[in-house]
Design a protein around this motif. Sequence first.
Motif, PDB file in Angstrom:
ATOM      1  N   ASN A  45       8.096   1.378  -7.311  1.00 48.73           N
ATOM      2  CA  ASN A  45       8.379   1.643  -8.716  1.00 48.73           C
ATOM      3  C   ASN A  45       7.124   1.753  -9.581  1.00 48.73           C
ATOM      4  O   ASN A  45       6.980   1.087 -10.601  1.00 48.73           O
ATOM      5  CB  ASN A  45       9.309   0.566  -9.280  1.00 48.73           C
ATOM      6  CG  ASN A  45      10.701   0.651  -8.695  1.00 48.73           C
ATOM      7  OD1 ASN A  45      11.487   1.523  -9.053  1.00 48.73           O
ATOM      8  ND2 ASN A  45      10.996  -0.248  -7.764  1.00 48.73           N
ATOM      9  N   GLY A  46       6.205   2.606  -9.146  1.00 48.81           N
ATOM     10  CA  GLY A  46       5.031   2.903  -9.946  1.00 48.81           C
ATOM     11  C   GLY A  46       3.771   2.149  -9.572  1.00 48.81           C
ATOM     12  O   GLY A  46       2.678   2.483 -10.040  1.00 48.81           O
ATOM     13  N   THR A  47       3.884   1.130  -8.732  1.00 50.17           N
ATOM     14  CA  THR A  47       2.716   0.363  -8.299  1.00 50.17           C
ATOM     15  C   THR A  47       2.386   0.736  -6.853  1.00 50.17           C
ATOM     16  O   THR A  47       3.236   0.642  -5.973  1.00 50.17           O
ATOM     17  CB  THR A  47       2.972  -1.150  -8.390  1.00 50.17           C
ATOM     18  OG1 THR A  47       3.242  -1.495  -9.748  1.00 50.17           O
ATOM     19  CG2 THR A  47       1.751  -1.929  -7.919  1.00 50.17           C
ATOM     20  N   LEU A  48       1.161   1.156  -6.633  1.00 52.81           N
ATOM     21  CA  LEU A  48       0.717   1.597  -5.312  1.00 52.81           C
ATOM     22  C   LEU A  48      -0.404   0.706  -4.810  1.00 52.81           C
ATOM     23  O   LEU A  48      -1.407   0.509  -5.496  1.00 52.81           O
ATOM     24  CB  LEU A  48       0.230   3.045  -5.374  1.00 52.81           C
ATOM     25  CG  LEU A  48      -0.388   3.611  -4.090  1.00 52.81           C
ATOM     26  CD1 LEU A  48       0.658   3.697  -2.977  1.00 52.81           C
ATOM     27  CD2 LEU A  48      -1.000   4.987  -4.356  1.00 52.81           C
ATOM     28  N   GLU A  49      -0.220   0.164  -3.616  1.00 52.01           N
ATOM     29  CA  GLU A  49      -1.269  -0.608  -2.949  1.00 52.01           C
ATOM     30  C   GLU A  49      -1.789   0.195  -1.768  1.00 52.01           C
ATOM     31  O   GLU A  49      -1.015   0.737  -0.981  1.00 52.01           O
ATOM     32  CB  GLU A  49      -0.737  -1.949  -2.452  1.00 52.01           C
ATOM     33  CG  GLU A  49      -1.828  -2.780  -1.760  1.00 52.01           C
ATOM     34  CD  GLU A  49      -1.274  -4.008  -1.065  1.00 52.01           C
ATOM     35  OE1 GLU A  49      -1.266  -5.080  -1.699  1.00 52.01           O
ATOM     36  OE2 GLU A  49      -0.865  -3.880   0.100  1.00 52.01           O
ATOM     37  N   ILE A  50      -3.110   0.285  -1.657  1.00 49.03           N
ATOM     38  CA  ILE A  50      -3.771   0.888  -0.503  1.00 49.03           C
ATOM     39  C   ILE A  50      -4.622  -0.202   0.133  1.00 49.03           C
ATOM     40  O   ILE A  50      -5.449  -0.823  -0.546  1.00 49.03           O
ATOM     41  CB  ILE A  50      -4.657   2.077  -0.911  1.00 49.03           C
ATOM     42  CG1 ILE A  50      -3.841   3.115  -1.697  1.00 49.03           C
ATOM     43  CG2 ILE A  50      -5.285   2.729   0.321  1.00 49.03           C
ATOM     44  CD1 ILE A  50      -4.692   4.210  -2.320  1.00 49.03           C
ATOM     45  N   ARG A  51      -4.412  -0.456   1.421  1.00 48.38           N
ATOM     46  CA  ARG A  51      -5.166  -1.526   2.073  1.00 48.38           C
ATOM     47  C   ARG A  51      -5.704  -1.052   3.415  1.00 48.38           C
ATOM     48  O   ARG A  51      -5.172  -0.145   4.034  1.00 48.38           O
ATOM     49  CB  ARG A  51      -4.292  -2.775   2.264  1.00 48.38           C
ATOM     50  CG  ARG A  51      -3.101  -2.568   3.182  1.00 48.38           C
ATOM     51  CD  ARG A  51      -2.232  -3.820   3.248  1.00 48.38           C
ATOM     52  NE  ARG A  51      -1.018  -3.611   4.031  1.00 48.38           N
ATOM     53  CZ  ARG A  51      -0.915  -3.861   5.316  1.00 48.38           C
ATOM     54  NH1 ARG A  51      -1.954  -4.336   5.996  1.00 48.38           N
ATOM     55  NH2 ARG A  51       0.221  -3.650   5.961  1.00 48.38           N
ATOM     56  N   LYS A  52      -6.763  -1.716   3.838  1.00 42.00           N
ATOM     57  CA  LYS A  52      -7.407  -1.399   5.120  1.00 42.00           C
ATOM     58  C   LYS A  52      -7.271  -2.613   6.026  1.00 42.00           C
ATOM     59  O   LYS A  52      -7.794  -3.690   5.720  1.00 42.00           O
ATOM     60  CB  LYS A  52      -8.886  -1.068   4.889  1.00 42.00           C
ATOM     61  CG  LYS A  52      -9.625  -0.514   6.094  1.00 42.00           C
ATOM     62  CD  LYS A  52      -9.233   0.931   6.363  1.00 42.00           C
ATOM     63  CE  LYS A  52     -10.129   1.554   7.438  1.00 42.00           C
ATOM     64  NZ  LYS A  52     -11.508   1.766   6.974  1.00 42.00           N
ATOM     65  N   PRO A  53      -6.548  -2.483   7.164  1.00 38.83           N
ATOM     66  CA  PRO A  53      -6.333  -3.629   8.045  1.00 38.83           C
ATOM     67  C   PRO A  53      -7.628  -4.127   8.684  1.00 38.83           C
ATOM     68  O   PRO A  53      -8.574  -3.366   8.900  1.00 38.83           O
ATOM     69  CB  PRO A  53      -5.382  -3.081   9.115  1.00 38.83           C
ATOM     70  CG  PRO A  53      -4.816  -1.835   8.537  1.00 38.83           C
ATOM     71  CD  PRO A  53      -5.871  -1.281   7.638  1.00 38.83           C
TER      72      PRO A  53
END
Length: 216
Positions: A45-53
């Motif tokens: 709902n509009g919040t985007l998380e980008i993560r690197k394992p």
Amino acid sequence: MLLEINKINLPPGQRVLLTDVNWKEFEAILEDLCEHRGARIAYDNGTLEIRKPLTEQETGKVLISNFIEILLEELDLEFCPLGSTTFKNQVMAQGIEPDNCFYIKHEAAVRGKDRLDLTVDPPPDLALEIDVTSCTHTTIYQGLGVPELWQFDKGTLKISLLQEDGTYQEGDRSQIFRNFPLTEVIPQYLNQAKTEGRNKTMKAFRAWVREFLRKL
């Protein structure tokens, strides 16, 4: 925003959080990130998380996935592992990339498909997240209707089962592998792999599964 995404260089174990991202921007970011698939995304709902394992996340993902595959093979259940496929539903305004996922009960429904659309296709029957650095996005999996979510964090395996009211409840047994005490056994075999190696551990785990089935 795409220019900013191109400039993001996440070290392992780190994440970036973007807010007020609409669906069109989310789709464009996914396309932009296709060349950098070492990253995982979660959109709600509009919040985007980008993560690197981290490396240990990737190792844990592979080993637990191997254990799941052995269980399915020994139970003679057809399955389709789809790795970190992006699952999204525009109506729900949600999207997620699990560390791995499996179609089992609904394997035939997605067999041979190159693209999945959760507005018409079923969600995966089991999703796996190896969560070392960031919170697991349980509400997204709930919204997408994933029946079973496995979360492995700090040596503990947690199995959450989707209830009729659309929320997860933690259980001590998997619905797919009903009789197996996996929350106890899988962490033990993960530790064994650290000292005895992958192949020896997998052979031992398969032998345990066969012996367990023999006693049922």
